[in-house]
Write a protein that holds these residues in place. Structure first.
Motif, short mmCIF file in Angstrom:
data_model
loop_
_atom_site.label_atom_id
_atom_site.label_comp_id
_atom_site.label_asym_id
_atom_site.label_seq_id
_atom_site.Cartn_x
_atom_site.Cartn_y
_atom_site.Cartn_z
N GLU A 72 6.51 -0.76 10.44
CA GLU A 72 6.53 0.32 9.47
C GLU A 72 7.62 0.15 8.42
O GLU A 72 8.64 -0.50 8.66
CB GLU A 72 6.70 1.67 10.21
N VAL A 111 8.07 9.02 2.49
CA VAL A 111 6.78 8.35 2.59
C VAL A 111 6.95 7.17 3.52
O VAL A 111 7.95 6.44 3.42
CB VAL A 111 6.30 7.81 1.23
N THR A 112 6.03 7.02 4.45
CA THR A 112 6.09 5.86 5.33
C THR A 112 4.73 5.19 5.39
O THR A 112 3.70 5.79 5.07
CB THR A 112 6.53 6.25 6.76
N SER A 113 4.76 3.94 5.81
CA SER A 113 3.54 3.15 5.87
C SER A 113 3.50 2.41 7.19
O SER A 113 4.52 1.90 7.66
CB SER A 113 3.57 2.15 4.71
N ALA A 114 2.34 2.37 7.81
CA ALA A 114 2.16 1.63 9.05
C ALA A 114 0.83 0.89 9.01
O ALA A 114 -0.05 1.24 8.23
CB ALA A 114 2.18 2.57 10.26
N LYS A 115 0.70 -0.14 9.84
CA LYS A 115 -0.56 -0.85 10.03
C LYS A 115 -1.17 -1.28 8.70
O LYS A 115 -2.38 -1.17 8.49
CB LYS A 115 -1.56 0.04 10.79
N GLN A 116 -0.30 -1.72 7.81
CA GLN A 116 -0.77 -2.02 6.46
C GLN A 116 -1.60 -3.29 6.43
O GLN A 116 -2.50 -3.42 5.61
CB GLN A 116 0.45 -2.15 5.55
N ALA A 174 0.81 -1.22 0.00
CA ALA A 174 0.00 0.00 0.00
C ALA A 174 0.84 1.27 0.00
O ALA A 174 0.35 2.34 -0.35
CB ALA A 174 -0.93 0.01 1.22
N MET A 175 2.10 1.19 0.39
CA MET A 175 2.93 2.41 0.43
C MET A 175 3.21 2.87 -0.99
O MET A 175 3.66 2.08 -1.82
CB MET A 175 4.25 2.11 1.17
N PRO A 176 2.97 4.16 -1.30
CA PRO A 176 3.22 4.63 -2.67
C PRO A 176 4.71 4.88 -2.92
O PRO A 176 5.11 5.97 -3.32
CB PRO A 176 2.38 5.91 -2.76
N ARG A 179 13.09 6.63 12.95
CA ARG A 179 11.93 6.78 13.83
C ARG A 179 10.86 5.74 13.53
O ARG A 179 9.79 5.77 14.14
CB ARG A 179 11.32 8.15 13.63
N LEU A 180 11.09 4.86 12.56
CA LEU A 180 10.02 3.93 12.18
C LEU A 180 9.78 2.90 13.25
O LEU A 180 10.71 2.37 13.85
CB LEU A 180 10.39 3.21 10.88
N GLY A 181 8.52 2.58 13.47
CA GLY A 181 8.16 1.52 14.39
C GLY A 181 8.33 0.16 13.75
O GLY A 181 8.73 0.02 12.59
#
Lengths: 334, 334
Positions: free
Chosen positions: B291, B306-311, B154-156, B286-288
């Motif tokens: 992520e 761009v970051t993605s979480a809870k995907q 889902a991350m662009p 800083r990414l969890g």
């Protein structure tokens, strides 16, 4: 090779930096995109300068760097609106510093240009805050509206929401959209009082002599209204936003943020701008002092965040070039 | 209202989740995009199932949830390639788990479909790693290639680099593209040994029984090759990437990251995948644990991340829907 004729209104920092970036990137535009921009008219508060064969941009840049109006090179007493009205061109790039209370002169410029069949790229928020729906309705393949630099300059704040999250239910949008307050709150977290942080931010050139638009939250609120209209397709207005600024924040050593927030409430949305302490694992809690960011929480794409750092003063101008190239792509494919 | 006929090859997690998302989003697609997808053929390793009037998707989903191949509903012994070859359709959506060493079967499916004039949406990296240039050259307005779900779902990841940074000199790309190693390294920072962190990641379902593709860096390297090709337009290959995995990291309580890095070196680029300690103010430091993220450093847009979480598990499937809608937009404007 496609050459577009262009009018540029507004030659403050944003307009002038656009011309500088354009000069720098002309070879790349030709080589990589088969694209050339011929600036045939510019306007500032002094008047206009035109040349149907394309202006000498270095001369315009040099003249403006000497704090001279282009009217002294061309014609004084003629407005940007008259320039747009009287000049056939493919693009209007508007970088005038439009009034937040009226959206002018950008709003009338954009209305006129779109209705004439010109593509319009806006660097200013104000016309969009006042008349997003009207301008969006005027946008069509032959006269497209873009404004990717209007909400946080180089950061693709709105683009990611509009283009990368299609068909999603967006349940929450959180954003830090104002760099001035981010700097002030970071200094306050390090122990400064509000007053001394403000003075330091003014010394650094990131806060205006009258900082109220930033510190009272209105800049963020205006940007949030555009995000709501452009991404969520809701007719939100500035009056709909609950706004509280940072003047009374007492951080006690903690990092606060001026958060623009759009929450889904029932079938609608609630818009607010308020200083908050973000939990330490929040994507926006981690932003540095020169950074901005937006987090979209969705059903099918999870949580997608975009952040921007080290943007410098030319971010909005770069956003204008991005929009021109995007319109070029869209037109090419048709 | 535009109805597209669609073939879907591959009905593992990605293909099946695509069908679930499609069922969920059918009303939104109609209402918001004037768009309907008629799935007229599906294939898995057991065979194919077709219906020119559109398959009953709930029946297909139900059948697959019972761990049954669609061949038992349709025809066994017929390959996805035969299905694509023999069936006229607007779209091929390929969700087969293609082999990283050969790019197959996705590569042949994509080649065939594009050459036949079908739009192609790929969920798998492998065909792109093996033949990006060839497939990109086959892409054209009437038969477009998209793959936004292939690099981090889902991350662009690639979209932002391709669409939001035009004309920029991109001097550096840093990325955390593999969630398995991000989880393991986060557990190791909290005191786990590599071995116990791996076991825990396997228990959580984020690490494979054979974790070597992830922990030795090859998954990240493959993704980095696609980013280099698609964003920088350079013909990078897997052999060009210096790859080192995380097995020998000794974090001593510190957060390490498996960093995919593209650095400009002279006129070219250096690609590497290596475990590093990032400075604490780095956007990716800083990414969890769940992520991923990518940071583009540019001349005119500054640094955009761009970051993605809870995907969740359906990110790549959502990416496929994003690509279909994007192609729909492009086709509509022409």
């Amino acid at each position: 090779m496609k050459t577009y004729t262009v009018l540029l209104t507004g030659l403050g920092h944003v307009g002038l930096n656009f011309l500088r970036i354009l000069r720098q990137k002309e070879p790349v535009l030709t080589r990589q995109y088969g694209l050339a921009l011929k600036i045939i008219g510019v306007a500032d508060s002094s008047g206009i300068l035109t040349d149907p064969d394309g202006l000498d941009l270095d001369r315009v840049i040099d003249h403006k760097e000497q704090k001279q109006g282009v009217g002294t090179l061309g014609q004084t007493g003629i407005s940007a609106l008259q320039l747009v009205n009287d000049t056939a061109a493919d693009f209007l790039l508007d970088a005038t510093p439009s009034d937040l209370r009226t959206g002018q002169p950008g709003l009338d410029l954009a209305r006129l240009a779109l209705s004439q069949g010109k593509h319009v790229v806006l660097a200013s928020k104000s016309p969009l805050v006042h008349a997003y729906g009207e301008l969006a309705a005027l946008s069509r393949p032959a006269a497209q509206l873009r404004f990717s630099g209007a909400v946080c300059g180089a950061m693709p704040t709105v683009n990611v929401g509009r283009r990368d999250l299609p068909a999603a239910a967006i349940t929450r949008i959180e954003a830090i959209l104002n760099s001035t307050t981010q700097v002030i709150l970071t200094l306050m977290a390090q122990g400064s009082s509000y007053e001394s942080a403000l003075v330091e931010a003014q010394r650094l050139g990131v806060a205006e002599p009258d900082p109220s638009l930033d510190v009272d939250g209105w800049d963020t609120a205006n940007k949030l209204v555009i995000v709501a209209n452009a991404v969520l397709n809701i007719p939100a207005r500035l009056d709909d936003v609950v706004v509280r600024g940072i003047r009374s924040v007492e951080p006690h050593g903690e990092q606060w943020a001026l958060l623009g927030l759009i929450e889904r409430v029932g079938e609608g949305y609630r818009l607010s701008v308020e200083p908050v302490r973000l939990p330490s694992d929040h994507p926006l809690a981690r932003l540095g002092k020169d950074e901005m960011g937006i987090v979209y929480t969705t059903d099918i794409y999870g949580q997608i965040a975009v952040t921007s750092a080290k943007q410098g003063p030319a971010g909005a101008s770069a956003g204008m070039l991005r929009d021109v190239i995007d319109i070029h792509h869209t037109s090419q494919s048709s």
